[in-house]
Motif scaffolding. Sequence first.
Motif, short mmCIF file in Angstrom:
data_model
loop_
_atom_site.label_atom_id
_atom_site.label_comp_id
_atom_site.label_asym_id
_atom_site.label_seq_id
_atom_site.Cartn_x
_atom_site.Cartn_y
_atom_site.Cartn_z
N UNK A 263 -23.06 30.36 -7.51
CA UNK A 263 -23.97 31.36 -8.02
C UNK A 263 -23.34 32.02 -9.58
N UNK A 264 -24.31 32.22 -10.46
CA UNK A 264 -23.96 33.03 -11.44
C UNK A 264 -23.39 34.38 -11.38
N UNK A 265 -22.36 34.54 -11.65
CA UNK A 265 -21.72 35.70 -11.45
C UNK A 265 -21.64 36.99 -12.76
N UNK A 266 -21.89 36.58 -13.91
CA UNK A 266 -21.86 37.34 -14.87
C UNK A 266 -22.51 36.60 -16.05
N UNK A 267 -22.99 37.48 -16.90
CA UNK A 267 -23.61 37.00 -18.11
C UNK A 267 -22.78 37.69 -19.57
N UNK A 268 -22.39 36.97 -20.46
CA UNK A 268 -21.59 37.43 -21.46
C UNK A 268 -22.41 37.40 -22.83
N UNK A 269 -22.80 38.45 -23.44
CA UNK A 269 -23.51 38.62 -24.55
C UNK A 269 -22.72 37.89 -25.89
N UNK A 270 -23.31 37.35 -26.66
CA UNK A 270 -22.55 36.64 -27.90
C UNK A 270 -21.29 37.85 -28.59
N UNK A 271 -20.13 37.26 -28.48
CA UNK A 271 -19.38 38.00 -28.96
C UNK A 271 -18.53 39.02 -28.04
N UNK A 272 -18.93 39.06 -26.81
CA UNK A 272 -18.33 39.94 -25.77
C UNK A 272 -17.29 39.14 -25.12
N UNK A 273 -16.41 39.97 -24.42
CA UNK A 273 -15.32 39.27 -23.65
C UNK A 273 -16.14 38.98 -22.28
N UNK A 274 -15.51 37.88 -21.68
CA UNK A 274 -15.78 37.62 -20.22
C UNK A 274 -14.93 38.48 -19.32
N UNK A 275 -15.67 39.42 -18.43
CA UNK A 275 -14.57 39.95 -17.46
C UNK A 275 -14.83 39.64 -16.14
N UNK A 276 -15.69 38.65 -15.70
CA UNK A 276 -16.22 38.41 -14.21
C UNK A 276 -15.39 37.05 -14.04
N UNK A 277 -14.81 37.09 -12.81
CA UNK A 277 -14.50 35.77 -12.25
C UNK A 277 -15.63 35.06 -11.70
N UNK A 278 -15.31 33.72 -11.75
CA UNK A 278 -16.44 32.69 -11.30
C UNK A 278 -17.40 32.42 -12.29
N UNK A 279 -18.36 31.77 -12.08
CA UNK A 279 -19.45 31.11 -12.95
C UNK A 279 -20.09 32.32 -13.93
N UNK A 280 -19.98 32.12 -15.29
CA UNK A 280 -20.61 32.94 -16.02
C UNK A 280 -21.40 32.38 -16.95
N UNK A 281 -22.54 32.83 -17.25
CA UNK A 281 -23.37 32.19 -18.52
C UNK A 281 -23.17 32.88 -19.74
N UNK A 282 -22.24 32.39 -20.79
CA UNK A 282 -22.10 33.05 -21.93
C UNK A 282 -23.30 32.84 -23.26
N UNK A 283 -24.04 33.92 -23.60
CA UNK A 283 -25.10 33.41 -24.34
C UNK A 283 -24.76 33.08 -25.73
N UNK A 284 -24.71 31.85 -25.99
CA UNK A 284 -24.50 31.38 -27.26
C UNK A 284 -25.38 30.55 -27.86
N UNK A 285 -25.40 30.15 -29.20
CA UNK A 285 -26.28 29.07 -29.64
C UNK A 285 -25.70 27.90 -29.20
N UNK A 286 -26.50 26.89 -29.06
CA UNK A 286 -26.00 25.50 -28.70
C UNK A 286 -25.12 24.65 -29.82
N UNK A 287 -25.12 25.32 -31.01
CA UNK A 287 -24.38 24.69 -32.32
C UNK A 287 -22.69 24.52 -31.64
N UNK A 288 -22.38 23.58 -31.82
CA UNK A 288 -21.04 23.29 -31.18
C UNK A 288 -20.11 24.30 -31.58
#
Lengths: 520, 520
Positions: free
Chosen positions: B391-416
């Motif tokens: 399950x996706x436990x957290x969503x990280x807006x661009x530039x924010x820190x990830x604060x949730x353990x487990x699977x997160x979606x960090x919302x970034x451009x695909x550009x490497x």
Amino acid sequence: MSSQQPRYVKMHDNDNVVIIANNGGLPAGTVLDNGIELREAIPQGHKVALTDLAAGDIVRRYNVVIGYAKTDLPKGSWLNEHRLDMPAPPELDNLPIATEKTTLDPLEGYTFEGFRNPDGSVGTRNILAISTSVQCVSGVVAHAVERIRAELLPKYPNVDNVISLEHIYGCGVAIQAPDAVIPIRTLRNIARNPNFGGRTLVVSLGCEKLQADVFFPDRFIPIKNGGFQRQDENIALVTLQDEENIGFEGMIQSIMRAAEEHLIVLNKRVRTTCPISDLVIGVQCGGSDAFSGVSANPVVGYATDLFVRAGASVMFSEVTEVRDGIAQLTARAASPEVAQQLIDQMRWYDQYLGRGSADRSANTSPGNKRGGLSNIVEKAMGSIVKSGSTPIQGVVPPGERCTTRGLNFSATPASDFVCGTLQLAAGMTMHVFTTGRGTPYSLKEAPVVKVATRSDLARRWHDLMDINAGRVVDGDATIEEMGWEMFRYMIDVASGRKQTCAESLKIYNSLALFNPAPIT
Amino acid sequence: MSSQQPRYVKMHDNDNVVIIANNGGLPAGTVLDNGIELREAIPQGHKVALTDLAAGDIVRRYNVVIGYAKTDLPKGSWLNEHRLDMPAPPELDNLPIATEKTTLDPLEGYTFEGFRNPDGSVGTRNILAISTSVQCVSGVVAHAVERIRAELLPKYPNVDNVISLEHIYGCGVAIQAPDAVIPIRTLRNIARNPNFGGRTLVVSLGCEKLQADVFFPDRFIPIKNGGFQRQDENIALVTLQDEENIGFEGMIQSIMRAAEEHLIVLNKRVRTTCPISDLVIGVQCGGSDAFSGVSANPVVGYATDLFVRAGASVMFSEVTEVRDGIAQLTARAASPEVAQQLIDQMRWYDQYLGRGSADRSANTSPGNKRGGLSNIVEKAMGSIVKSGSTPIQGVVPPGERCTTRGLNFSATPASDFVCGTLQLAAGMTMHVFTTGRGTPYSLKEAPVVKVATRSDLARRWHDLMDINAGRVVDGDATIEEMGWEMFRYMIDVASGRKQTCAESLKIYNSLALFNPAPIT
Ligand SMILES: [Ca+2]
Ligand SMILES: [Ca+2]
Ligand SMILES: [Ca+2]
Ligand SMILES: [Ca+2]
Ligand SMILES: [Ca+2]
């Protein structure tokens, strides 16, 4: 002149403010020689009211309305950003069009020693440039540049430097979006900068969106291999994904082989005597203070006139810093067509800022304000001075090449490194940069002549500032004297007889592409 | 398995296409063991129709509609981007919300050796990072880093590296524009990356808009001097415009003095045994081909599940590459709140692209298409696989820190490099990067584990690829076996027992900020 004696600068007879010139400012109670007593301590570069102002009264500097008094302010008051309301931005219709034609005599008898290229352009430096079609390869290119510098460059003493044109353009840029044309043509035209002798090396990955035939359409620059037919050897393309590149060392060797082919050709370039009309100069200001518009920028403006009179192409830039002076610019346009191009660029920029919920007032920085610039209107008036007094002959859209001799407006952001990058794309072979607060910014693609607005900065940053325009504020030199000094210094720099401070120290900022298109 | 024997991959029983696995593809007339005869030569990674398709018929892969046949296409036909119409993007309402809860057993008994920081975070490397509040200073900082590496670093052997966090943020960014918060918080949070031990050094100019109290508001990180009160010595600020910095050498000495204070502290960091839950991993793909979704990404997905089961934070990203799979993601959200955050990020991105007249279809590159990925829908299905099955436990807006353990979606451009930069801001201490076409991209802020989708690439780029997931395509290993191999390799890398290929070669790409705000 003693530092104790109160000194101030008035830009125009109609102004109702002056700025304090003394280093460290002046204390409350000081009486100026015009009879004004300072009601409070006023820092250097800041404005003092010459008349009693009622709330809403006009504050005028450079004979221009730079704001309105927020409250009643008796004469002798400090006029800073908190006490002024900013005027509305000028409309883009009903402007004076090509009404003002300043004619200056041609200036003859000056030449410089430059590197003439096969296409007729002339460089001031002899540089092997390595561009990339996508940021992915830049880590590898950085290694290759170090190796080329250490192992190959010493064998080719006529070549000044080997540099990478590093940037963060990549497949993320939505390449079909209308505004994506700006970063792409910027990269394309930087590769064509006259300082690179028409021999830029391009390193590509292979799978990127900016394929060779998009980077250089219609064999704009003939590409040696990959993408399309080899025409001649002007530009070599190394593609890291090519099957023959085995591992990291294989990539490095491919780049070094292509680099050496170019170094052999570049090493044969020799300086020849060229007319000043072969120079392409870009001027800008950054880290400005209230003296920018009093000392450094007027000195640059004087030198700009000298270069234009001698036939050179000179670009001034920074849309948000001239937006409030649009009426002056359209009046100075050499033709109605040029005036229309100025208006078109301003309109595009207004809309671009508006899409992002910003406007031109976003330009001024805390340093500008501490330095005495209350708002963008006041900053603009000091910025435009760099353009001197001749008619505007051409307008260069962002990323395009400058193709018109004389004074040009190249429509770029005011951001120092974004402006510098776009001026390089326009073909700039020498950069002039004035600074009041002080910035160590420089470029590796072309010499950057740094001009300090104040003697204090020039003394403190003794090895970073080429020219001290603060002598004008100190009363030790006139604008005319310093303008001629700058003119002669720049010819020496262009000819390779002198290195700029930043060249000696090898201070290089990276390119910063202007990309108004979205990233996917 | 012989390279002569026709091999192909089918992702799901319901699919009406397979992709050709043989290196070099297969010629026309080849008969697959399912009885399909190829009507034309089909390159490796490209799709062949298993049934006769009429114009408009659904083409299904990963049990998902990846397009519609443009014309009648008999079975055995090559289905490439020219023969498929792309489906419309899925709507953002009426999505399944948190309907799917995959529960995997916790995985116990694994630890790594990391650098625990005072704030509780844990680094995988011990790096002195030098950030800047404006690009103007970066030329000087580059010199300082070279000097620190040569003169100071050898005295502090427990410190792995000294790096500059170079970027092109500057006063040009309209700092009050709503979207300017993204690049600013990105820079702020990168300075806090656990690999830097809470001891980042910041070099500022002095007059810039991003003043210390904006860069680090509310003494978010205590700043040593300048701007506001010293609280402790965690972060030192060197301001080049400060009066005590006389000339270039004065600036260099100020930076070196502050750097040495930090090196003394960083040198005392020691690795201690930490639970896997202290790892923050970012996964992404770049230079993808049709095998990305078959070999490398499923292997990463398996390892993602292992790390999540062991308690780690794992981020997958790349908005435009998952946009077409939004229904899968909202179904996998751990709660309705998380599903809503996913939708909010997708909506923001749709609007952002729309403002620039682009859409998600801008994502796919020529290399993707040559590699067999016909469009963004097909690419998305292969990209999402990296997220495994939890399950996706957290969503990280661009530039924010990830604060949730487990699977997160960090919302970034695909550009490497933009994605990598934002994952670093989120606190990533190890990066996993899959590639099919091949890219030498890497970071200096955190180890980057490179995974090849094909054995051919892994052989050719033998010293650039850490893991060859092509063995799955060759039939030499299972996804499960390779997932475990990756899991163990990554623990070794995290613990400093192994260096990645890119670390050994010191291949470093620069940061690339995501700046949706306009430039003035
Ligand atoms: Ca300026
Ligand atoms: Ca500026
Ligand atoms: Ca500027
Ligand atoms: Ca990807
Ligand atoms: Ca990517």
